[in-house]
Design a protein around this motif. Structure first.
Motif, PDB file in Angstrom:
ATOM      1  N   PRO A   1      19.906 -11.561  26.071  1.00  0.00           N
ATOM      2  CA  PRO A   1      19.562 -12.916  25.630  1.00  0.00           C
ATOM      3  C   PRO A   1      18.067 -13.152  25.479  1.00  0.00           C
ATOM      4  CG  PRO A   1      20.388 -12.920  27.893  1.00  0.00           C
ATOM      5  CD  PRO A   1      20.661 -11.564  27.346  1.00  0.00           C
ATOM      6  N   GLU A   2      17.230 -12.507  26.330  1.00  0.00           N
ATOM      7  CA  GLU A   2      15.793 -12.752  26.168  1.00  0.00           C
ATOM      8  C   GLU A   2      15.252 -12.122  24.892  1.00  0.00           C
ATOM      9  OE1 GLU A   2      15.812  -9.494  29.435  1.00  0.00           O
ATOM     10  OE2 GLU A   2      17.180 -10.948  28.564  1.00  0.00           O
ATOM     11  N   VAL A   3      15.884 -11.025  24.434  1.00  0.00           N
ATOM     12  CA  VAL A   3      15.480 -10.436  23.151  1.00  0.00           C
ATOM     13  C   VAL A   3      15.798 -11.405  22.016  1.00  0.00           C
ATOM     14  CG1 VAL A   3      15.879  -8.537  21.540  1.00  0.00           C
ATOM     15  CG2 VAL A   3      15.710  -8.080  23.994  1.00  0.00           C
ATOM     16  N   GLU A   4      16.974 -12.037  22.073  1.00  0.00           N
ATOM     17  CA  GLU A   4      17.332 -13.014  21.044  1.00  0.00           C
ATOM     18  C   GLU A   4      16.330 -14.170  21.016  1.00  0.00           C
ATOM     19  OE1 GLU A   4      19.445 -12.660  18.784  1.00  0.00           O
ATOM     20  OE2 GLU A   4      21.195 -11.525  19.463  1.00  0.00           O
ATOM     21  N   GLU A   5      15.889 -14.634  22.181  1.00  0.00           N
ATOM     22  CA  GLU A   5      14.923 -15.733  22.226  1.00  0.00           C
ATOM     23  C   GLU A   5      13.563 -15.296  21.697  1.00  0.00           C
ATOM     24  OE1 GLU A   5      15.342 -18.775  22.634  1.00  0.00           O
ATOM     25  OE2 GLU A   5      17.367 -18.856  23.451  1.00  0.00           O
ATOM     26  N   ALA A   6      13.165 -14.069  22.010  1.00  0.00           N
ATOM     27  CA  ALA A   6      11.903 -13.565  21.461  1.00  0.00           C
ATOM     28  C   ALA A   6      11.975 -13.472  19.951  1.00  0.00           C
ATOM     29  CB  ALA A   6      11.589 -12.196  22.076  1.00  0.00           C
ATOM     30  N   ILE A   7      13.120 -13.062  19.421  1.00  0.00           N
ATOM     31  CA  ILE A   7      13.310 -12.997  17.967  1.00  0.00           C
ATOM     32  C   ILE A   7      13.162 -14.389  17.355  1.00  0.00           C
ATOM     33  CG2 ILE A   7      15.062 -12.642  16.182  1.00  0.00           C
ATOM     34  CD1 ILE A   7      16.097 -10.296  17.943  1.00  0.00           C
ATOM     35  N   ARG A   8      13.802 -15.387  17.958  1.00  0.00           N
ATOM     36  CA  ARG A   8      13.712 -16.745  17.423  1.00  0.00           C
ATOM     37  C   ARG A   8      12.268 -17.254  17.458  1.00  0.00           C
ATOM     38  NH1 ARG A   8      18.283 -17.488  20.848  1.00  0.00           N
ATOM     39  NH2 ARG A   8      20.234 -17.470  19.671  1.00  0.00           N
ATOM     40  N   ALA A   9      11.573 -16.982  18.556  1.00  0.00           N
ATOM     41  CA  ALA A   9      10.205 -17.480  18.686  1.00  0.00           C
ATOM     42  C   ALA A   9       9.286 -16.864  17.637  1.00  0.00           C
ATOM     43  CB  ALA A   9       9.683 -17.183  20.092  1.00  0.00           C
ATOM     44  N   LEU A  10       9.382 -15.563  17.422  1.00  0.00           N
ATOM     45  CA  LEU A  10       8.538 -14.912  16.422  1.00  0.00           C
ATOM     46  C   LEU A  10       8.924 -15.355  15.012  1.00  0.00           C
ATOM     47  CD1 LEU A  10       8.416 -11.324  17.961  1.00  0.00           C
ATOM     48  CD2 LEU A  10       6.517 -12.951  17.792  1.00  0.00           C
ATOM     49  N   SER A  11      10.226 -15.521  14.771  1.00  0.00           N
ATOM     50  CA  SER A  11      10.657 -15.987  13.451  1.00  0.00           C
ATOM     51  C   SER A  11      10.154 -17.392  13.181  1.00  0.00           C
ATOM     52  CB  SER A  11      12.180 -15.939  13.368  1.00  0.00           C
ATOM     53  OG  SER A  11      12.639 -16.423  12.125  1.00  0.00           O
ATOM     54  N   ARG A  12      10.151 -18.242  14.213  1.00  0.00           N
ATOM     55  CA  ARG A  12       9.675 -19.612  14.040  1.00  0.00           C
ATOM     56  C   ARG A  12       8.190 -19.637  13.694  1.00  0.00           C
ATOM     57  NH1 ARG A  12      10.870 -21.293  18.811  1.00  0.00           N
ATOM     58  NH2 ARG A  12      13.044 -21.753  18.348  1.00  0.00           N
ATOM     59  N   ARG A  13       7.407 -18.729  14.279  1.00  0.00           N
ATOM     60  CA  ARG A  13       5.989 -18.650  13.927  1.00  0.00           C
ATOM     61  C   ARG A  13       5.842 -18.206  12.482  1.00  0.00           C
ATOM     62  NH1 ARG A  13       2.612 -15.502  15.731  1.00  0.00           N
ATOM     63  NH2 ARG A  13       0.845 -16.863  16.123  1.00  0.00           N
ATOM     64  N   GLY A  14       6.553 -17.144  12.104  1.00  0.00           N
ATOM     65  CA  GLY A  14       6.697 -16.775  10.700  1.00  0.00           C
ATOM     66  C   GLY A  14       5.491 -16.175  10.022  1.00  0.00           C
ATOM     67  N   THR A  15       4.471 -15.703  10.763  1.00  0.00           N
ATOM     68  CA  THR A  15       3.344 -15.045  10.113  1.00  0.00           C
ATOM     69  C   THR A  15       3.750 -13.645   9.670  1.00  0.00           C
ATOM     70  OG1 THR A  15       2.486 -14.046  12.138  1.00  0.00           O
ATOM     71  CG2 THR A  15       1.791 -16.321  11.642  1.00  0.00           C
TER      72      THR A  15
END
Length: 499
Positions: free
Chosen positions: A442-456
């Motif tokens: 689950p923490e990998v999924e949250e890291a994915i969402r956080a980086l995707s939200r930044r979107g650089t």
């Protein structure tokens, strides 16, 4: 995908070669559209086993029927959407594609003239396969006649057979139509509450149906209470739940009383409350608010808190506040989560959060840290980061990462990258992947969402690198697909936006 008859048969013929991929014709036709139906396909179908032809016919027709169904429940819509968007992950396709009418006509004619008799000779398994075909094509007079004959022959023991029960569960409309042809089937359908509400009222009357509903619930309660499975669970219970929530009179005169009856097993009351939540969330929340003061309702109130905190509405706020003021510390996590999502604020609110930063539960402390950061107290980011990095429980780490992605995405980026790097080093998350549902921790999924939200570009490069390194995640695939669509072309239909 559309293939010609020659291409389809070539794939089918390769399936019989040693070590070749197993693409049988019955499998291919379920998800590859046939360009045309001719003698070559007819000959290949004729060589198939009668049971395979029957299964293909019922599944293809059943798929067409499902496409036309309206009024699916929320859970059904979620599952349908998941399967629709990720068919490539499933070795057995979940949805078929339309085929030429000539193919369906040939399959039906073959079943009606030949295969039906061959399957009947195979005994109960072949007979049940015939019933599935007849149900799928019940608009045809020949299929309906077969259903009528079969239903008339059912004995009391066969009516209780699990496989027969599954047939009726999938086709309640067919059952309602057949009850007029078989008195024994009608009595059984009424007793098990499988018929539509209007038919049940016509057979039992209002008071009779209310008595039957309560009796079934109490029978289920006894079955849940008596040990060792000595009392059989009534199959009618799952339908009783639906009728109790659907019918307003049953709600007022039976359901609410049973929910408050401590003599009814708590597991049964839980199922009734779940059904009420699906049907009328606002009533379920009001019930939980009133029931919160009684200790015997603890598990039920916590269930509603979990549901409400996952998707809170302003009307849920009184319940969250009541729980936060109460003595039950184990419920504070959900109340805090709901209030934070609703944007609770004020001096008294900050004081309460400060008190909860010393709570014994790391999940409560996590919510308190996040709430204080929400209120501008950024000194509480550091303990939130420590939870995300050091907490043994992966779900708590994941939730802390989720809050950091919302409240402090820029400064916490190294932590997100470290989580992905750690996942690549391990080769898998703590949660083993299933064949059908690839999953990472689950923490990998949250890291994915956080980086995707930044979107650089740097963030997207990190996500792409994670995918290429074997990070098997539906969420990651969807995020990358959404970003790629925005970068390289107009939005495609049904492509999820990266969040």
């Amino acid at each position: 995908m559309t293939l010609s008859a020659r291409e389809l048969l070539q794939l089918h013929e390769e399936a019989v070669e040693p070590d070749a991929p197993s693409f049988k014709l019955s499998y291919l036709l379920f998800f590859v559209r046939l360009e045309d139906f001719g003698a070559d396909i007819e000959e290949a179908l004729a060589r198939m086993d009668p049971g395979d032809r029957a299964r293909l016919l019922s599944r293809l027709r059943g798929c067409d029927r499902r496409r036309s169904l309206a009024g699916l429940s929320q859970r059904q819509r979620v599952v349908e959407a998941l399967l629709e968007s990720n068919q490539f992950r499933f070795p057995v396709p979940q949805h078929g594609v339309p085929q030429p009418p000539a193919l369906m006509e040939w399959l039906f004619a073959r079943w009606n003239s030949c295969d039906r008799q061959l399957l009947e000779a195979q005994g109960p398994s072949g007979r049940l396969l015939n019933v599935n075909v007849a149900l799928a094509l019940r608009e045809r007079p020949e299929a309906w006649t077969h259903l009528v004959e079969w239903s008339r022959e059912l004995t009391a023991e066969q009516l209780e057979d699990v496989e027969v029960w599954m047939v009726w569960r999938q086709s309640p409309d067919a059952l309602a139509g057949l009850t007029g042809t078989s008195p024994s089937l009608r009595r059984w359908a009424v007793e098990t509450l499988l018929l539509p509400l209007s038919d049940l009222l016509a057979h039992l009357g209002e008071d009779g149906l209310l008595r039957r509903l309560e009796r079934v619930v109490r029978m289920e309660s006894v079955a849940c209470t008596v040990p060792c499975g000595l009392v059989k669970h009534p199959r009618a219970f799952r339908y009783a739940r639906e009728v109790l929530c659907e019918w307003g009179e049953a709600r007022r005169r039976v359901l609410y009383r049973l929910l408050c009856d401590f003599d009814v097993a708590s597991s049964v009351r839980m199922e009734l409350l779940d059904a009420l939540w699906v049907r009328d969330r606002a009533v379920a929340v009001r019930w939980a608010l009133a029931a919160e003061r009684y200790p015997d309702n603890s598990l039920l109130v916590e269930r509603i808190l979990r549901y409400a905190s996952a998707n809170p509405l302003p009307a849920d706020r009184p319940l969250f506040l009541a729980v936060l003021r109460g003595p039950h510390e184990e419920r504070c996590e959900f109340a805090l989560k709901g209030l934070l999502a609703l944007g609770e604020s004020g001096a008294g609110w900050c004081d309460k959060l400060l008190t909860l930063t010393h709570d014994s539960s790391p999940r409560v402390r996590l919510q308190a840290f996040a709430g204080l950061v929400q209120q501008g107290r950024r000194e509480w980011l550091e303990p939130l980061r420590r939870l995300a990095h050091e907490e043994p429980d992966p779900w708590t780490r994941a939730e802390a990462l989720g809050w950091l992605g919302t409240l402090d995405a820029e400064e916490s980026r190294p932590l997100f990258l470290a989580v992905l790097a750690d996942a690549r080093a391990r080769g898998a998350g703590e949660f083993p992947s299933l064949v059908f549902f690839p999953h990472v921790s689950p923490e990998v999924e949250e890291a994915i969402r956080a980086l995707s939200r930044r979107g650089t570009e740097e963030d997207l490069f990190a996500l792409l690198n994670a995918s290429l390194s074997g990070c098997c995640s539906m969420g990651l695939d969807q995020q990358l697909e959404g970003h790629l669509t925005r970068y390289e072309g107009p939005p495609a239909k049904d492509v999820p936006e990266a969040v």
